[in-house]
Design a protein around this motif. Structure first.
Motif, mmCIF file in Angstrom:
data_model
loop_
_atom_site.group_PDB
_atom_site.id
_atom_site.type_symbol
_atom_site.label_atom_id
_atom_site.label_comp_id
_atom_site.label_asym_id
_atom_site.label_seq_id
_atom_site.Cartn_x
_atom_site.Cartn_y
_atom_site.Cartn_z
ATOM 1 N N MET A 284 0.848 -1.180 0.000
ATOM 2 C CA MET A 284 0.000 0.000 0.000
ATOM 3 C C MET A 284 0.893 1.243 0.000
ATOM 4 S SD MET A 284 -2.916 0.969 2.758
ATOM 5 C CE MET A 284 -4.436 1.208 1.917
ATOM 6 N N ARG A 285 0.538 2.179 -0.873
ATOM 7 C CA ARG A 285 1.346 3.389 -0.988
ATOM 8 C C ARG A 285 1.111 4.294 0.214
ATOM 9 N NH1 ARG A 285 0.112 5.784 -6.755
ATOM 10 N NH2 ARG A 285 1.175 7.522 -5.785
ATOM 11 N N SER A 286 2.163 5.004 0.570
ATOM 12 C CA SER A 286 2.021 5.940 1.684
ATOM 13 C C SER A 286 1.307 7.203 1.194
ATOM 14 C CB SER A 286 3.386 6.304 2.258
ATOM 15 O OG SER A 286 4.073 7.153 1.360
ATOM 16 N N ILE A 287 0.828 7.971 2.124
ATOM 17 C CA ILE A 287 0.135 9.220 1.795
ATOM 18 C C ILE A 287 1.073 10.175 1.057
ATOM 19 C CG2 ILE A 287 0.619 10.313 4.012
ATOM 20 C CD1 ILE A 287 -2.709 10.839 2.500
ATOM 21 N N PHE A 288 2.354 10.104 1.377
ATOM 22 C CA PHE A 288 3.321 10.991 0.723
ATOM 23 C C PHE A 288 3.459 10.661 -0.754
ATOM 24 C CE2 PHE A 288 4.630 11.033 5.217
ATOM 25 C CZ PHE A 288 4.384 12.373 5.462
ATOM 26 N N GLY A 289 3.316 9.389 -1.110
ATOM 27 C CA GLY A 289 3.348 8.997 -2.517
ATOM 28 C C GLY A 289 2.185 9.612 -3.284
ATOM 29 N N TYR A 290 0.999 9.600 -2.681
ATOM 30 C CA TYR A 290 -0.167 10.206 -3.318
ATOM 31 C C TYR A 290 -0.019 11.719 -3.417
ATOM 32 C CZ TYR A 290 -2.580 5.743 -2.823
ATOM 33 O OH TYR A 290 -2.952 4.436 -2.912
ATOM 34 N N LEU A 291 0.494 12.323 -2.360
ATOM 35 C CA LEU A 291 0.699 13.781 -2.385
ATOM 36 C C LEU A 291 1.737 14.174 -3.430
ATOM 37 C CD1 LEU A 291 0.608 14.606 1.433
ATOM 38 C CD2 LEU A 291 -1.097 15.202 -0.303
ATOM 39 N N ARG A 292 2.791 13.386 -3.538
ATOM 40 C CA ARG A 292 3.830 13.666 -4.540
ATOM 41 C C ARG A 292 3.258 13.546 -5.950
ATOM 42 N NH1 ARG A 292 7.584 10.995 -7.601
ATOM 43 N NH2 ARG A 292 9.570 12.052 -7.877
ATOM 44 N N GLU A 293 2.472 12.502 -6.179
ATOM 45 C CA GLU A 293 1.845 12.305 -7.488
ATOM 46 C C GLU A 293 0.905 13.457 -7.819
ATOM 47 O OE1 GLU A 293 -1.367 9.227 -9.387
ATOM 48 O OE2 GLU A 293 0.137 8.403 -8.010
ATOM 49 N N TYR A 294 0.135 13.899 -6.821
ATOM 50 C CA TYR A 294 -0.764 15.031 -7.012
ATOM 51 C C TYR A 294 0.021 16.295 -7.349
ATOM 52 C CZ TYR A 294 -3.815 18.925 -5.885
ATOM 53 O OH TYR A 294 -4.504 20.111 -5.929
ATOM 54 N N TRP A 295 1.082 16.553 -6.601
ATOM 55 C CA TRP A 295 1.880 17.761 -6.805
ATOM 56 C C TRP A 295 2.513 17.778 -8.193
ATOM 57 C CZ3 TRP A 295 2.116 22.406 -4.986
ATOM 58 C CH2 TRP A 295 3.185 23.213 -5.309
ATOM 59 N N LEU A 296 2.982 16.624 -8.649
ATOM 60 C CA LEU A 296 3.600 16.558 -9.967
ATOM 61 C C LEU A 296 2.584 16.747 -11.093
ATOM 62 C CD1 LEU A 296 6.156 13.648 -9.405
ATOM 63 C CD2 LEU A 296 6.631 16.111 -9.556
ATOM 64 N N SER A 297 1.343 16.326 -10.875
ATOM 65 C CA SER A 297 0.328 16.457 -11.920
ATOM 66 C C SER A 297 -0.372 17.817 -11.889
ATOM 67 C CB SER A 297 -0.720 15.350 -11.776
ATOM 68 O OG SER A 297 -1.488 15.561 -10.617
ATOM 69 N N LEU A 298 -0.125 18.593 -10.862
ATOM 70 C CA LEU A 298 -0.793 19.870 -10.660
ATOM 71 C C LEU A 298 -0.294 20.921 -11.635
ATOM 72 C CD1 LEU A 298 -2.762 21.211 -8.579
ATOM 73 C CD2 LEU A 298 -0.735 21.877 -7.317
ATOM 74 N N ASN A 299 -1.212 21.704 -12.180
ATOM 75 C CA ASN A 299 -0.831 22.843 -13.008
ATOM 76 C C ASN A 299 -0.436 23.963 -12.050
ATOM 77 O OD1 ASN A 299 -0.937 25.330 -14.454
ATOM 78 N ND2 ASN A 299 -2.154 24.320 -16.037
ATOM 79 N N LYS A 300 0.855 24.262 -11.991
ATOM 80 C CA LYS A 300 1.374 25.215 -10.988
ATOM 81 C C LYS A 300 0.840 26.632 -11.198
ATOM 82 C CE LYS A 300 4.078 21.896 -9.426
ATOM 83 N NZ LYS A 300 3.711 20.727 -10.171
ATOM 84 N N GLY A 301 0.620 27.034 -12.451
ATOM 85 C CA GLY A 301 0.100 28.374 -12.718
ATOM 86 C C GLY A 301 -1.311 28.549 -12.196
#
Length: 163
Positions: free
Chosen positions: A1-18
């Motif tokens: 099972m992935r840790s919460i940090f893995g999900y947060l990292r994936e979310y952050w990388l897919s996020l449109n920063k602008g």
């Protein structure tokens, strides 16, 4: 099972920063304006219909702004179907009612007792109204087999036990 940090990292990388930066800036500006110009106390003093209208437009701006940004930057991959637009227009109404409804029940002639019972009833009553509004919205727009992460069968059993 992935840790919460893995999900947060994936979310952050897919996020449109602008879009994220502009959205956070708008929210920060709205919070600043609320405290600096006392928007919440001002709306609380208005008649109910003006208070609900004011809160509705504030929540409509806050909820629709990120979608409008994505759409304007042509990064929006989802389509605006009629159910989504309906939910985008209905959701601010729920939040607006919750903010504008100052309920005062006359339960006792004793002021202290009345104040106490109003505090006891206030939040459960608002919760029940919001739950009913969400249930009606779910029934007419979504009609999936789950309601707020509850399987429909378990939800019916729970509601039957409460009644």
């Amino acid at each position: 099972m992935r840790s919460i940090f893995g999900y947060l990292r994936e979310y952050w990388l897919s996020l449109n920063k602008g879009v994220f930066t502009v959205s956070v800036s708008l929210i920060s500006l709205m919070i600043f304006c609320n405290y600096h110009f006392s928007i919440s106390p001002y709306l609380s003093k208005q008649p109910f219909y003006l208070s609900v209208s004011g809160w509705y437009f504030i929540f409509l701006l806050a909820l629709s702004f990120p979608y409008l940004l994505y759409y304007s930057f042509k990064h929006f991959t989802h389509q605006f179907n009629s159910k989504f637009v309906a939910l985008l227009l209905i959701a601010p109404a729920f939040f607006a009612w919750k903010m504008a409804a100052n309920l005062d029940f006359a339960i006792s002639s004793n002021k202290a007792d009345n104040e106490y019972w109003n505090q006891v009833i206030y939040w459960p009553f608002k919760l029940a109204v919001m739950f009913i509004c969400l249930g009606i919205t779910w029934q007419f727009l979504i009609k999936s087999s789950h309601f707020m992460a509850l399987p429909q069968k378990a939800l019916k059993q729970s509601l039957t036990c409460l009644c």
